[in-house]
Design an enzyme around this catalytic site. Sequence first.
Site, PDB file in Angstrom:
ATOM      1  N   PRO A  58       0.830  -1.211   0.000  1.00 20.78           N
ATOM      2  CG  PRO A  58      -0.105  -1.121   2.130  1.00 20.78           C
ATOM      3  CD  PRO A  58       0.699  -1.993   1.228  1.00 20.78           C
ATOM      4  CD  GLU A  59       3.351   3.768  -3.864  1.00 15.43           C
ATOM      5  OE1 GLU A  59       3.610   4.956  -3.634  1.00 15.43           O
ATOM      6  OE2 GLU A  59       3.825   3.150  -4.839  1.00 15.43           O
ATOM      7  CE  LYS A  96       5.117   3.795   1.631  1.00 17.06           C
ATOM      8  NZ  LYS A  96       5.392   2.741   0.654  1.00 17.06           N
ATOM      9  CG  HIS A 113      -0.915 -15.422   7.742  1.00 14.62           C
ATOM     10  ND1 HIS A 113       0.315 -16.025   7.872  1.00 14.62           N
ATOM     11  CD2 HIS A 113      -1.533 -16.021   6.687  1.00 14.62           C
ATOM     12  CE1 HIS A 113       0.439 -16.951   6.928  1.00 14.62           C
ATOM     13  NE2 HIS A 113      -0.671 -16.982   6.210  1.00 14.62           N
ATOM     14  NE  ARG A 138       6.018 -11.296   1.591  1.00 17.98           N
ATOM     15  CZ  ARG A 138       6.338 -10.627   0.496  1.00 17.98           C
ATOM     16  NH1 ARG A 138       5.386 -10.265  -0.344  1.00 17.98           N
ATOM     17  NH2 ARG A 138       7.594 -10.311   0.233  1.00 17.98           N
ATOM     18  NE  ARG A 175      11.560  -0.393  -5.358  1.00 19.72           N
ATOM     19  CZ  ARG A 175      10.776   0.203  -4.466  1.00 19.72           C
ATOM     20  NH1 ARG A 175      11.308   0.967  -3.540  1.00 19.72           N
ATOM     21  NH2 ARG A 175       9.475   0.026  -4.497  1.00 19.72           N
TER      22      ARG A 175
END
Length: 457
Positions: A2-3, A54, A88, A107, A258
């Site tokens: 997510p940005e 963020k 999770h 993750r 990147r």
Amino acid sequence: MPEFPEVHTVIETLKEFTLGKTVTSVDVLRAKNVEGNLNDLINCKIESFEQIGKFIIFHFSNKKILISHLRMEGKYFLRNKDEKYQKHDIASLTFSDKTSLVYNDVRKFGILKVSSEDKYMEEEPLSKVGPDPFKLKDPKYLLDHFKNKSIPIKTALLDQSIMSGLGNIYVDEVLFECRIHPETPAKTVNLCDCSHILEASREILTKAIEQGGSTIKSYHPKEGVSGNFQVSLKVYGKKDGTCVRCGHHLRKIFVGGRGTTYCPKCQRNPTIQEVIAITGPIGSGKSAVLNVFEKLGYECLDADVITHELYKDKKIQDGIRKIVPELVIKNGDIDRDYLRKYLLNNPNKKRRLEKYVHPLVSDVIINRIKKAKTKVAMEVPLLFESHLDDFADKIIYVDSSLENRKKRLEKRDKNYNETLLINKDYDLENKKKATHVIVNNDGVASLEENIKSTFCR
Ligand SMILES: [Zn+2]
């Protein structure tokens, strides 16, 4: 991942479902992701939310703070207090209305940190987060932070300690909007660029937030709030697309590891010298044109010469042998007469060989362009097919009558008919893409005069 706009949307959803609720109990299922004591939040009410870069900041009563970063795949779920934990799940806050806010992270890179009003901004991680484009009012702030940095502007904009809010996606979009090449050294951008970057950042993030906002109603924390919206992107992820501004194909490179997409025409790399590309069908006299530029002091690159240099490389010979097993090597070099005949009879192999060799040639040329200290002239027969036109400021198409082309080939090549045949697939449409057409029918003196009068003014 997510940005900034997606985090904004997550916060809006969290507000809708948890604002004003009081924590009655907490559970930590994976302590590694939690810093501080979640028990400190018991009997505290969620009073407001804040976004810093963020990071999601929960402001509780009793001056308590919870800092959350979703990293790659963190999600929030609102469940009933009695619902079973799922794979999770990291931690949960249960409220007095018997609902639970559960943080889940496949993750496991996300963090939750308990802090307090008086110190949360002074300690890590927030002490290292720069202002976002909405809080940043003066572009001179960016100029001051960029002025000693030789790193590419893209890398500097990804550095959240300078300005927060732009991730990989939005940096590409902002630089495209500002017509700045992503590899431009940060220290070379001026105040005008910085002002443009700041404005474009605000505009693009606002648009992304609005588009995210338009689908927010369909996001319910029961389904998990991660924020992952499709926004109208112009370059990011569109390496096979064309520029919405000029129609040129977009190019993908790697900057600081990147993936980066940009338009080579709208975003010129200021660190490379001016490049003139010379192209045209075989026998049109491209080399004569290149020779004139050499006399004029240009650094000259010839794709054919580079190809023949590569042919002497043992590793490349081995690579070619995988395509042409009968390859003949004479005195350490590929027997080109043999290869030409072979390829004439095996068009499929010709295509495979080109697919292998052309990128190697392009890499050599791009490296030499990047290192050049003076203006560059490059002769590349397959200029557009190799996409080396991306680096060209001017493109010369060398034209000549078929009769003259045959005469030239006859002089230098006993197999000129075969050579003409093997090069018959040159696309004559390329003439339209050139910025200059030079007709080369009247000998060297006239050619030289023509080039000088066009390029030495
Ligand atoms: Zn463009």
